[in-house]
Design a protein around this motif. Structure first.
Motif, PDB file in Angstrom:
ATOM      1  N   LYS A  57      -1.436   2.287   1.113  1.00 56.89           N
ATOM      2  CA  LYS A  57      -2.845   1.936   0.929  1.00 56.89           C
ATOM      3  C   LYS A  57      -3.305   0.813   1.859  1.00 56.89           C
ATOM      4  CE  LYS A  57      -3.133   3.397  -3.917  1.00 56.89           C
ATOM      5  NZ  LYS A  57      -3.464   2.978  -5.300  1.00 56.89           N
ATOM      6  N   THR A  58      -2.399   0.260   2.656  1.00 55.37           N
ATOM      7  CA  THR A  58      -2.773  -0.778   3.608  1.00 55.37           C
ATOM      8  C   THR A  58      -3.614  -0.174   4.727  1.00 55.37           C
ATOM      9  OG1 THR A  58      -0.687  -1.958   3.194  1.00 55.37           O
ATOM     10  CG2 THR A  58      -1.917  -2.560   5.174  1.00 55.37           C
ATOM     11  N   ARG A 118      -4.990  -5.360   2.237  1.00 49.18           N
ATOM     12  CA  ARG A 118      -4.046  -4.977   1.176  1.00 49.18           C
ATOM     13  C   ARG A 118      -2.621  -4.826   1.723  1.00 49.18           C
ATOM     14  NH1 ARG A 118      -4.148  -3.432  -4.089  1.00 49.18           N
ATOM     15  NH2 ARG A 118      -2.485  -2.009  -4.745  1.00 49.18           N
ATOM     16  N   VAL A 119      -2.133  -5.886   2.329  1.00 49.39           N
ATOM     17  CA  VAL A 119      -0.741  -5.920   2.780  1.00 49.39           C
ATOM     18  C   VAL A 119       0.092  -6.561   1.672  1.00 49.39           C
ATOM     19  CG1 VAL A 119      -0.984  -8.141   3.942  1.00 49.39           C
ATOM     20  CG2 VAL A 119       0.810  -6.570   4.658  1.00 49.39           C
ATOM     21  N   PHE A 120       1.305  -6.065   1.484  1.00 51.32           N
ATOM     22  CA  PHE A 120       2.154  -6.513   0.379  1.00 51.32           C
ATOM     23  C   PHE A 120       2.949  -7.760   0.771  1.00 51.32           C
ATOM     24  CE2 PHE A 120       6.200  -6.262  -2.070  1.00 51.32           C
ATOM     25  CZ  PHE A 120       5.661  -6.387  -3.346  1.00 51.32           C
ATOM     26  N   VAL A 121       2.986  -8.748  -0.130  1.00 50.18           N
ATOM     27  CA  VAL A 121       3.727  -9.991   0.085  1.00 50.18           C
ATOM     28  C   VAL A 121       4.961  -9.980  -0.803  1.00 50.18           C
ATOM     29  CG1 VAL A 121       3.632 -12.512   0.044  1.00 50.18           C
ATOM     30  CG2 VAL A 121       1.558 -11.196   0.500  1.00 50.18           C
ATOM     31  N   LYS A 156       0.721 -13.677  -5.520  1.00 47.65           N
ATOM     32  CA  LYS A 156      -0.447 -12.857  -5.195  1.00 47.65           C
ATOM     33  C   LYS A 156       0.045 -11.808  -4.206  1.00 47.65           C
ATOM     34  CE  LYS A 156      -5.279 -13.058  -3.802  1.00 47.65           C
ATOM     35  NZ  LYS A 156      -6.392 -13.911  -3.319  1.00 47.65           N
ATOM     36  N   PRO A 157       0.575 -10.682  -4.721  1.00 45.73           N
ATOM     37  CA  PRO A 157       1.338  -9.748  -3.875  1.00 45.73           C
ATOM     38  C   PRO A 157       0.538  -8.953  -2.863  1.00 45.73           C
ATOM     39  CG  PRO A 157       1.105  -8.880  -6.096  1.00 45.73           C
ATOM     40  CD  PRO A 157       0.576 -10.274  -6.134  1.00 45.73           C
ATOM     41  N   HIS A 158      -0.774  -8.819  -3.047  1.00 49.78           N
ATOM     42  CA  HIS A 158      -1.576  -8.054  -2.090  1.00 49.78           C
ATOM     43  C   HIS A 158      -2.681  -8.948  -1.527  1.00 49.78           C
ATOM     44  CE1 HIS A 158       0.231  -4.691  -4.409  1.00 49.78           C
ATOM     45  NE2 HIS A 158       0.304  -4.160  -3.197  1.00 49.78           N
ATOM     46  N   VAL A 159      -2.721  -9.072  -0.195  1.00 45.05           N
ATOM     47  CA  VAL A 159      -3.680  -9.973   0.440  1.00 45.05           C
ATOM     48  C   VAL A 159      -4.317  -9.298   1.647  1.00 45.05           C
ATOM     49  CG1 VAL A 159      -2.421 -12.041  -0.283  1.00 45.05           C
ATOM     50  CG2 VAL A 159      -1.930 -11.007   1.946  1.00 45.05           C
ATOM     51  N   ASN A 160      -5.407  -9.885   2.102  1.00 39.13           N
ATOM     52  CA  ASN A 160      -6.045  -9.520   3.362  1.00 39.13           C
ATOM     53  C   ASN A 160      -5.792 -10.658   4.344  1.00 39.13           C
ATOM     54  OD1 ASN A 160      -7.155  -7.298   1.960  1.00 39.13           O
ATOM     55  ND2 ASN A 160      -8.920  -8.522   1.337  1.00 39.13           N
TER      56      ASN A 160
END
Length: 209
Positions: free
Chosen positions: A106-107, A80-83, A15-19
């Protein structure tokens, strides 16, 4: 209000984009030839409200945008931080998570107030017993706290007569009575030694590293 907040333990590249809500513990400007075309970038150690840590990278093209926003010991909501996978060979006790975080264009980053963070002021202390038993991999970093009980004479490493080659070995003792030696170098060694031996009233000195 942002929903579906993640915690560090749940992060996965699947799940590459999370809050996620995080406290900034450390910020360092770094430059590595094999990363980001050798340009200076920001390397952060952050933790969630459970005290679990992970590293966060801000590449050069976003450095100017965030370096005046993010401050140590402040809390932020990252949307929307990248993992990504943590492939660094310099994993340490602060960021030994299988993943690492990276800010993108976009973060969004918003300051938040929270009194729910656990841990000792952002520290994650390692016991002397674990260190003496060599239960940690060689080369990792760790937080240590102990009472200063002894200083050695000042010595010099090598033949270069400069401040950074000077060192003293000190002894630290923990609450269990275990002792550990620690080497202090250069300017930090001199400042700390002068402080301990100042003319002020002698008192117990606790060192956090």
């Amino acid at each position: 209000m942002t929903t579906n907040l993640q915690v560090v333990k749940s992060l996965s590249p699947k799940k590459p984009h999370v809050n996620i809500k995080l406290k900034v513990l450390e910020i360092e400007t770094m430059s590595i030839k094999t990363f980001d075309q050798g340009k200076p970038f920001l390397d952060l150690i952050v933790s969630d409200e459970d005290g679990d840590r992970i590293s966060l990278t801000i590449k050069h093209f976003l450095k100017a945008k965030y370096e005046n926003i993010l401050k140590p010991q402040n809390n932020y909501l990252f949307n929307r931080v990248f993992v990504n996978n943590n492939t660094s060979r310099s994993k340490n006790q602060h960021s030994n998570h299988a993943c690492k975080l990276m800010l993108e264009a976009k973060t969004t980053v918003l300051p938040v107030e929270s009194s729910d963070w656990s841990g000792d002021g952002g520290f994650k202390f390692i016991s002397f017993a674990d260190l003496l038993a060599k239960n940690l991999e060689e080369g990792v970093t760790a937080d240590v706290i102990g009472m200063v009980t002894k200083f050695s004479e000042e010595k010099q490493y090598g033949n270069t007569d400069d401040e950074q080659s000077k060192y003293r070995v000190i002894n630290l003792r923990d609450l269990e009575g275990l002792s550990l030696s620690c080497t202090l170098w250069g300017k930090f060694m001199r400042l700390f030694y002068n402080y301990v031996n100042s003319e002020e009233e002698k008192q117990c000195v606790i060192l956090i590293l």
